[in-house]
Design a protein around this motif. Structure first.
Motif, short mmCIF file in Angstrom:
data_model
loop_
_atom_site.label_atom_id
_atom_site.label_comp_id
_atom_site.label_asym_id
_atom_site.label_seq_id
_atom_site.Cartn_x
_atom_site.Cartn_y
_atom_site.Cartn_z
N LYS A 103 0.81 -1.24 0.09
CA LYS A 103 0.21 0.01 -0.29
C LYS A 103 1.09 1.58 -0.57
CE LYS A 103 -3.91 -2.14 2.14
NZ LYS A 103 -4.89 -2.67 3.59
N ASN A 104 2.01 1.44 0.22
CA ASN A 104 2.89 2.25 1.17
C ASN A 104 4.39 2.22 -0.63
OD1 ASN A 104 0.84 3.62 2.92
ND2 ASN A 104 1.53 2.22 3.79
N PRO A 105 4.47 1.78 -1.26
CA PRO A 105 5.12 1.90 -2.29
C PRO A 105 6.50 2.71 -2.27
CG PRO A 105 3.89 2.17 -3.87
CD PRO A 105 3.12 2.36 -2.37
N ALA A 106 6.08 3.68 -2.34
CA ALA A 106 7.30 5.14 -2.13
C ALA A 106 8.26 5.50 -0.61
CB ALA A 106 6.85 5.92 -2.55
N LEU A 107 7.13 4.63 0.26
CA LEU A 107 7.75 4.96 1.70
C LEU A 107 8.32 3.48 1.66
CD1 LEU A 107 7.74 6.17 4.19
CD2 LEU A 107 5.06 4.68 5.08
N TYR A 108 7.98 3.20 1.24
CA TYR A 108 8.48 1.03 1.44
C TYR A 108 10.23 1.51 1.45
CZ TYR A 108 9.72 -3.81 2.04
OH TYR A 108 10.46 -4.74 2.42
N ASP A 109 10.24 2.35 0.02
CA ASP A 109 11.63 2.26 -0.81
C ASP A 109 12.41 2.93 0.30
OD1 ASP A 109 10.98 0.97 -2.94
OD2 ASP A 109 9.92 2.57 -4.23
N ALA A 110 11.80 4.27 0.57
CA ALA A 110 12.30 4.84 1.38
C ALA A 110 13.11 4.43 3.14
CB ALA A 110 11.04 6.23 2.09
N MET A 111 12.66 2.75 3.50
CA MET A 111 12.51 2.08 4.53
C MET A 111 13.79 1.26 4.33
SD MET A 111 8.46 2.09 5.99
CE MET A 111 8.73 1.02 6.47
N PHE A 112 13.14 0.74 2.97
CA PHE A 112 14.33 -0.33 2.32
C PHE A 112 15.14 -0.48 1.45
CE2 PHE A 112 10.64 -2.04 5.08
CZ PHE A 112 11.51 -2.76 6.50
N THR A 113 14.84 0.08 0.43
CA THR A 113 15.82 0.59 -0.31
C THR A 113 16.63 1.41 -1.17
OG1 THR A 113 14.01 0.72 -2.46
CG2 THR A 113 14.07 -1.25 -1.60
N ARG A 114 16.19 2.50 -0.47
CA ARG A 114 16.57 3.96 -1.19
C ARG A 114 18.33 3.52 0.08
NH1 ARG A 114 15.30 7.25 -4.32
NH2 ARG A 114 16.45 8.86 -3.40
N ALA A 155 15.53 -13.63 9.49
CA ALA A 155 15.32 -14.45 7.79
C ALA A 155 13.46 -14.25 7.58
CB ALA A 155 14.99 -15.93 8.43
N LEU A 156 12.83 -14.22 8.40
CA LEU A 156 11.67 -13.90 7.63
C LEU A 156 11.45 -12.47 7.31
CD1 LEU A 156 8.46 -14.63 7.91
CD2 LEU A 156 8.11 -13.62 10.49
N TRP A 157 11.72 -11.30 7.72
CA TRP A 157 11.48 -10.18 7.95
C TRP A 157 12.44 -9.98 5.66
CZ3 TRP A 157 10.95 -5.56 11.06
CH2 TRP A 157 11.57 -4.23 10.17
N ALA A 158 13.60 -10.74 6.02
CA ALA A 158 13.86 -10.81 4.53
C ALA A 158 13.23 -11.49 3.26
CB ALA A 158 15.51 -11.62 4.23
N ALA A 159 12.94 -12.84 3.70
CA ALA A 159 11.50 -13.34 2.80
C ALA A 159 10.23 -12.52 3.00
CB ALA A 159 11.44 -14.74 3.41
N LEU A 160 9.74 -11.80 3.41
CA LEU A 160 9.08 -10.59 3.16
C LEU A 160 9.46 -9.66 2.00
CD1 LEU A 160 7.06 -10.67 7.07
CD2 LEU A 160 6.53 -11.94 4.94
N HIS A 161 10.20 -9.15 2.36
CA HIS A 161 10.88 -8.01 1.72
C HIS A 161 11.25 -8.83 0.11
CE1 HIS A 161 12.73 -5.18 0.55
NE2 HIS A 161 14.33 -5.28 0.18
N GLY A 162 11.28 -9.57 -0.17
CA GLY A 162 12.33 -10.46 -0.81
C GLY A 162 10.10 -11.07 -1.92
N LEU A 163 9.79 -11.49 -1.28
CA LEU A 163 8.48 -11.48 -1.79
C LEU A 163 7.71 -10.02 -2.02
CD1 LEU A 163 6.13 -13.83 0.72
CD2 LEU A 163 6.88 -14.74 -1.95
N VAL A 164 7.64 -9.01 -1.37
CA VAL A 164 7.25 -7.74 -1.53
C VAL A 164 7.91 -6.94 -3.26
CG1 VAL A 164 7.35 -5.29 -1.46
CG2 VAL A 164 6.49 -6.89 0.66
N MET A 165 9.36 -7.02 -3.26
CA MET A 165 10.27 -6.45 -4.03
C MET A 165 9.45 -7.41 -5.32
SD MET A 165 10.76 -4.01 -3.18
CE MET A 165 11.65 -3.36 -3.89
N LEU A 166 9.78 -8.47 -5.23
CA LEU A 166 10.06 -9.45 -6.27
C LEU A 166 8.13 -9.48 -7.20
CD1 LEU A 166 11.90 -12.27 -5.85
CD2 LEU A 166 12.57 -11.47 -7.20
N GLY A 167 7.35 -8.82 -5.94
CA GLY A 167 6.38 -9.66 -6.48
C GLY A 167 5.58 -7.86 -7.19
N ARG A 168 6.37 -6.97 -6.18
CA ARG A 168 5.82 -5.17 -7.40
C ARG A 168 6.68 -5.49 -8.68
NH1 ARG A 168 7.87 -1.33 -3.54
NH2 ARG A 168 9.77 -0.27 -4.95
N ASP A 169 7.85 -6.11 -8.79
CA ASP A 169 8.58 -6.00 -9.67
C ASP A 169 7.76 -6.37 -11.07
OD1 ASP A 169 10.02 -3.92 -9.00
OD2 ASP A 169 12.34 -4.81 -8.26
#
Length: 196
Positions: A103-114, A155-169
């Protein structure tokens, strides 16, 4: 109210306006659209005024990220306490994490990818980051048994992040987000077993 109190409130309100505007622009147009020039135009102030509050665009992104981690911690806390028992804490927080990110892709980017200077491990970890991780950790603790809770949580945090990013892309089949989260949670439910 003293003059200093009034100035402190005005500075705080201006900082909040800057971060809110940056976040809104990023959600609408992406982080590339968020520049000091654009922000100063949007909030009708000069660039030097922006720099009085934030030393760089990176500082603005970090402030937005910290707000996001605070919001994520609240969502995870509400999800964790949303059940009658702790039996499905991991499922509720995993679903909440995934939903928040979607629901918050740009916010999530600030938190995890930028790129930021925010770090999760160490004494200098900001409270909002520690709070979000702590909520996830508390859920994982309900299924960890003799396993290292911190490692399982990472590991759960990383797996969830992977699902989010792969799904989003677009790298995962659309329409199966809930199924993937459910499968992941089921695996973490087995985390306490020797074969898990």
């Amino acid at each position: 109210m003293t003059t200093e109190d009034r100035r402190r409130r005005e500075r705080s309100a201006r900082r909040r306006l800057i971060t809110t505007t940056a976040r809104s622009l990023a959600e609408g147009e992406g982080w590339d659209a968020v520049t000091t020039r654009r922000l100063s135009t949007e909030i009708e102030c000069s660039q030097p005024v922006l720099y009085k509050h934030f030393g760089s665009m990176g500082d603005i992104v970090e402030a937005v990220a910290l707000e996001g981690f605070g919001e994520l911690a609240e969502k995870l806390r509400a999800a964790r306490h949303g059940g009658a028992t702790s039996d499905d804490d991991v499922g509720r927080v995993a679903t909440a994490f995934h939903g928040f990110a979607r629901k918050n892709p740009a916010l999530y980017d600030a938190m995890f990818t930028r790129t930021t200077r925010l770090r999760f491990s160490g004494e200098s970890t900001p409270a909002p980051l520690a709070g979000a991780f702590g909520e996830l950790r508390d859920a994982v603790a309900t299924v960890a048994a003799e396993r290292d809770v911190d490692t399982l949580t990472e590991a759960l945090w990383a797996a969830l992040h992977g699902l989010v990013m792969l799904g989003r892309d677009g790298r995962l089949r659309p329409g199966y987000d809930a199924d993937r989260v459910e499968l992941l949670v089921a695996r973490f439910g087995d985390a306490g077993s020797p074969a898990g």
